[in-house]
Design a protein around this motif. Structure first.
Motif, PDB file in Angstrom:
ATOM      1  N   UNK A 134      -5.472   1.524  14.716  1.00  0.00           N
ATOM      2  CA  UNK A 134      -4.196   1.493  15.436  1.00  0.00           C
ATOM      3  C   UNK A 134      -4.360   0.698  16.742  1.00  0.00           C
ATOM      4  N   UNK A 146      -2.926  11.152   8.238  1.00  0.00           N
ATOM      5  CA  UNK A 146      -4.137  10.347   8.398  1.00  0.00           C
ATOM      6  C   UNK A 146      -3.985   8.984   7.728  1.00  0.00           C
ATOM      7  N   UNK A 147      -3.176   8.957   6.660  1.00  0.00           N
ATOM      8  CA  UNK A 147      -3.088   7.745   5.861  1.00  0.00           C
ATOM      9  C   UNK A 147      -2.497   6.575   6.658  1.00  0.00           C
ATOM     10  N   UNK A 151       0.825  -1.202   0.000  1.00  0.00           N
ATOM     11  CA  UNK A 151       0.000   0.000   0.000  1.00  0.00           C
ATOM     12  C   UNK A 151       0.866   1.262   0.000  1.00  0.00           C
ATOM     13  N   UNK A 189      -2.782   5.908   9.951  1.00  0.00           N
ATOM     14  CA  UNK A 189      -3.837   5.318  10.785  1.00  0.00           C
ATOM     15  C   UNK A 189      -4.869   4.587   9.942  1.00  0.00           C
ATOM     16  N   UNK A 190      -5.160   5.160   8.786  1.00  0.00           N
ATOM     17  CA  UNK A 190      -6.177   4.592   7.906  1.00  0.00           C
ATOM     18  C   UNK A 190      -5.747   3.216   7.390  1.00  0.00           C
ATOM     19  N   UNK A 227      -6.463  -0.035   9.305  1.00  0.00           N
ATOM     20  CA  UNK A 227      -7.752  -0.719   9.179  1.00  0.00           C
ATOM     21  C   UNK A 227      -7.629  -1.947   8.285  1.00  0.00           C
ATOM     22  N   UNK A 236     -10.465  -6.880   8.350  1.00  0.00           N
ATOM     23  CA  UNK A 236     -11.047  -5.646   7.828  1.00  0.00           C
ATOM     24  C   UNK A 236     -12.569  -5.557   7.887  1.00  0.00           C
ATOM     25  N   UNK A 288     -14.158   0.075  13.862  1.00  0.00           N
ATOM     26  CA  UNK A 288     -13.288   1.217  14.158  1.00  0.00           C
ATOM     27  C   UNK A 288     -11.938   0.827  14.712  1.00  0.00           C
ATOM     28  N   UNK A 289     -11.652  -0.484  14.753  1.00  0.00           N
ATOM     29  CA  UNK A 289     -10.367  -0.933  15.294  1.00  0.00           C
ATOM     30  C   UNK A 289      -9.266  -0.742  14.253  1.00  0.00           C
ATOM     31  N   UNK A 299     -12.238  -4.194  11.935  1.00  0.00           N
ATOM     32  CA  UNK A 299     -11.897  -2.839  11.482  1.00  0.00           C
ATOM     33  C   UNK A 299     -13.150  -2.009  11.239  1.00  0.00           C
ATOM     34  N   UNK A 300     -14.211  -2.668  10.787  1.00  0.00           N
ATOM     35  CA  UNK A 300     -15.465  -1.952  10.555  1.00  0.00           C
ATOM     36  C   UNK A 300     -16.105  -1.499  11.877  1.00  0.00           C
TER      37      UNK A 300
END
Ligand SMILES: [Zn+2]
Lengths: 397, 170
Positions: free
Chosen positions: A147, A125-126, A59, A128-129, A132, A137, A144-145, A141-142
């Motif tokens: 970092x 921001x990227x 990524x 932390x993003x 996810x 995922x 909000x988990x 992650x959905x």
């Protein structure tokens, strides 16, 4: 059938860890250079295998098939193995397990195990993003988990509730590790010191964690050489450090599959350790020095329990009584660990291996007297998988 | 001039306004992209469901295509309990991932010994910071999340989406 060979770690080095003005491949080159500087007898043409451990490369560095990129930049011509592995924070420790098997079986002779991450992007921001995408995922992650601090903060609260562990005891981990970080100039927080007062008065990150309870996310890379005993002797006069035993245990990816009675029990680490000790024909009592995955202070406390260095629930008192110090029963994270040296996920396992290699060769900055057996441990994901490697100055007989 | 330059910082013009599923925080829920889509259809009906193995009876979570115990592919859909208790929780004020409002409250939930789903990490919504306590009872809630497009030949199909969280039982 050919007789099984012994695999050893010869030496290694890291790039500078931190918020770097560098590309992933720049840092991998720095790590390879540091590795070669550490092993004067190593010629790049000796290397017949490459394993690169990275998670973020696909990524953040747009480098999904990372291994050929590393081959090109390092001028390698691998003939036995050329792969990328990804087990997040255990990446290069996993790669060391693979390298051990390849060398012992005779498939490879000299493998460069490297790991690296470019974590920091032009916009913060990227980072932390992207986190996810490293958890489960579509499920956790959905929720909000992203970092790790929120999840490990819950683990700490649970350990405090069940076993009476205190913030002061957790601060003993960070203060000890900052002491060990001294002299490691490539560390993320090189040159910094920490007192109990500073640790306890630091700003809150996620209750109960203050700033120093949490390791940083780091850019960086590390590299080690895993080779057959014969080839190691040809390139270095130092004492041989054998890969004695390994264990890797995974039980789940998503929170619903958590294996412990509560978040404070990590039976999957206990299992990975048992497998590694059995393969190494050793017990926790035999280990002289350990590098454990101190992503948070509470992690090191629970790891000391589950690795068998103290009783379950007594990790807090154990660290507070100085047992992880240089003269304690199990000096731990003697290069500063993730808390001070930093944490570029895929690079951390190899960084730990370098420190154990130096300890067993008697040339560590904070040397444990007469260290003969050492251990490395990484957890990865939302504490979903555990990886343990045991080293010794003698091979398993 | 300075303003003009700022306006020109478009980054990746080819992607401007484009949906990028690789950067999506929500699952691809439609039948075209997964085989457990009934889970999301059931969410839309307010039901919290998963798969149960017809062979060995094991109830898995998340829902599966094969049973993780015996690898049978003969599965039924069953409902899960919608109430849970907070064991411990964490509140994030700063640093919540983009797309999640602060405070982001995540709790470790227990569904009780009789539930096939023992525990889960769940987001607590409709809750102010400082309001939630250990031991609180929470209930399952659903809400809509942003739709995404799918190319269907020359047309674009819009996929409406839904997800779930938990809120305090007052
Ligand atoms: Zn089954």
């Amino acid at each position: 059938m050919a007789q099984k060979k012994n695999a050893v770690i010869v030496g290694g080095g890291t790039s500078k860890f931190g918020v770097r003005q560098a590309h992933l491949l720049d840092m991998v080159q720095e790590a390879a250079k540091a590795c070669a500087d550490d092993i004067p007898g190593l010629k790049p043409t000796d290397i017949d295998g490459l394993i690169i451990a990275t998670t973020m490369a696909g990524r953040h560095s747009s480098a999904l098939n990372t291994a050929p990129l590393v081959v090109h930049r390092l001028g390698l011509r691998p003939t036995s193995i050329c792969i990328r592995v990804d087990t997040l924070c255990a990446g290069s420790n996993s790669a060391i397990i693979i390298a051990k098997g390849l060398v012992e079986s005779g498939i490879a002779d000299v493998i460069l195990v490297t790991g690296g991450e470019k974590v920091y992007m032009p916009q913060r921001w990227e980072t932390n993003y992207t986190q996810l995408a490293v958890n489960d995922h579509d499920w956790d992650s959905a929720m909000g988990l992203g970092v790790p601090p929120p999840f490990f903060a819950m683990i700490a609260k649970m350990h405090m509730k069940r076993y009476g562990t205190t913030k002061e005891q957790m601060a003993h981990v960070s203060v000890t590790n900052y002491g060990y970080g001294e002299g490691h100039t490539n560390g993320h927080f090189a040159g910094r010191t920490l007192t109990m007062e500073q640790a306890l008065e630091a700003r809150l990150i996620a209750d109960p964690f203050g700033l120093y309870d949490c390791c940083p996310l780091s850019d960086g890379a590390s590299a080690v050489i895993v080779a057959s005993e014969e080839r190691a002797k040809a390139m270095s006069n130092r004492p041989l450090v054998y890969l004695r035993g390994t264990g890797q245990h995974a039980t789940h990816s998503m929170s619903a599959g958590w294996p412990g009675e509560t978040l404070a029990e990590w039976p999957h680490l206990n299992k990975a350790a048992q497998v590694a000790y059995k393969n190494a024909k050793l017990t926790p009592k035999d280990i002289d020095v350990a590098q454990t995955h101190d992503c948070f202070t509470i992690s090191e406390i629970i790891e000391l329990e589950e690795l068998g260095f103290c009783k379950k629930g007594e990790g807090g008192a154990f660290v507070a009584s100085g047992e992880i110090g240089i003269n304690g029963t199990i000096p731990t994270n003697t290069d500063g660990g993730l808390l001070v040296y930093g944490h570029p996920f895929g690079a951390s396992g190899a960084r730990q291996a370098i420190e154990i290699c130096k300890q067993l060769q008697g040339r560590a900055i904070h040397q444990v007297k007469d260290a003969a057996f050492g251990l490395t441990h990484n957890l990865s994901g939302t504490c979903a998988q555990h990886t343990v490697v045991v080293y010794g100055k003698e091979p398993v007989k | 001039m300075a303003e003009l330059q700022k306006a020109e910082i478009v980054g990746t013009p080819a992607l401007n306004g484009t949906y990028i599923s690789e950067m999506d925080i929500w699952p691809l829920e439609t039948q075209e992209f997964n085989r457990i889509y009934p889970f999301y259809d059931n969410l839309r009906a307010g039901k919290f469901t998963t798969t149960k193995c017809k062979k060995c009876g094991h109830i898995a979570y998340p829902p599966q295509v094969i049973c993780p115990k015996c690898w049978s592919d003969e599965l039924d859909w069953v409902e899960l309990p919608q109430r849970a208790k907070v064991v411990t929780f964490t509140e994030t004020q700063a640093g919540a991932p983009l797309g999640f409002d602060s405070p982001l409250i995540i709790a470790w939930l227990t569904f009780g010994d009789k539930s096939p789903l023992k525990h889960l990490l769940g987001r607590i919504v409709n809750c102010k910071e400082g309001e939630l306590k250990d031991g609180d009872e929470v209930k399952f809630v659903t809400f809509s999340v942003p739709a995404h497009p799918i190319e269907v030949k020359k047309d674009t199909k819009v996929c409406e989406r839904v997800f779930y969280a938990f809120e305090r039982v007052k």
